[in-house]
Design a protein around this motif. Sequence first.
Motif, PDB file in Angstrom:
ATOM      1  N   PRO A  34      40.410  45.645  40.909  1.00 35.41           N
ATOM      2  CA  PRO A  34      41.000  44.948  42.052  1.00 35.41           C
ATOM      3  C   PRO A  34      40.451  43.522  42.165  1.00 35.41           C
ATOM      4  CG  PRO A  34      39.354  46.495  42.822  1.00 35.41           C
ATOM      5  CD  PRO A  34      39.489  46.698  41.333  1.00 35.41           C
ATOM      6  N   PRO A  35      41.115  42.664  42.986  1.00 38.56           N
ATOM      7  CA  PRO A  35      40.673  41.273  43.133  1.00 38.56           C
ATOM      8  C   PRO A  35      39.192  41.181  43.506  1.00 38.56           C
ATOM      9  CG  PRO A  35      42.778  41.590  44.206  1.00 38.56           C
ATOM     10  CD  PRO A  35      42.293  42.963  43.798  1.00 38.56           C
ATOM     11  N   PRO A  36      38.484  40.187  42.967  1.00 37.64           N
ATOM     12  CA  PRO A  36      37.038  40.094  43.207  1.00 37.64           C
ATOM     13  C   PRO A  36      36.690  39.644  44.630  1.00 37.64           C
ATOM     14  CG  PRO A  36      37.799  38.177  42.005  1.00 37.64           C
ATOM     15  CD  PRO A  36      38.965  39.107  42.122  1.00 37.64           C
ATOM     16  N   ALA A  37      35.496  40.010  45.055  1.00 42.62           N
ATOM     17  CA  ALA A  37      34.906  39.488  46.292  1.00 42.62           C
ATOM     18  C   ALA A  37      33.910  38.415  45.869  1.00 42.62           C
ATOM     19  CB  ALA A  37      34.197  40.596  47.058  1.00 42.62           C
ATOM     20  N   TYR A  38      33.777  37.391  46.697  1.00 42.19           N
ATOM     21  CA  TYR A  38      32.873  36.281  46.379  1.00 42.19           C
ATOM     22  C   TYR A  38      31.677  36.322  47.302  1.00 42.19           C
ATOM     23  CZ  TYR A  38      36.822  34.432  43.772  1.00 42.19           C
ATOM     24  OH  TYR A  38      37.836  34.272  42.880  1.00 42.19           O
ATOM     25  N   GLN A  39      30.511  35.938  46.771  1.00 42.33           N
ATOM     26  CA  GLN A  39      29.307  35.849  47.591  1.00 42.33           C
ATOM     27  C   GLN A  39      28.394  34.777  47.001  1.00 42.33           C
ATOM     28  OE1 GLN A  39      26.278  39.163  47.923  1.00 42.33           O
ATOM     29  NE2 GLN A  39      27.172  39.196  49.980  1.00 42.33           N
TER      30      GLN A  39
END
Length: 71
Positions: A34-39
């Motif tokens: 699934p689409p990535p999460a950014y941090q």
Amino acid sequence: MSDSPHIVSLSPSGSVSGQVGSRVSLSCEAEANPPPAYQWVQKLSDQYVIRGNSRVLILDNIIFEVRFNDE
């Protein structure tokens, strides 16, 4: 099926500098399923601090800091 994140672009690349009091923008684009999460994480001397959770991180009012290692 899931695909591991793949970084498509980082901007700017390399080291970043700016005038004291100015604004700096950092961006990252990644693809994954699934689409990535950014941090965005900043490493301080003995801890990590989360600075943002979006594709672009804007740092306002940059300050100058000098650090010395005690050995």
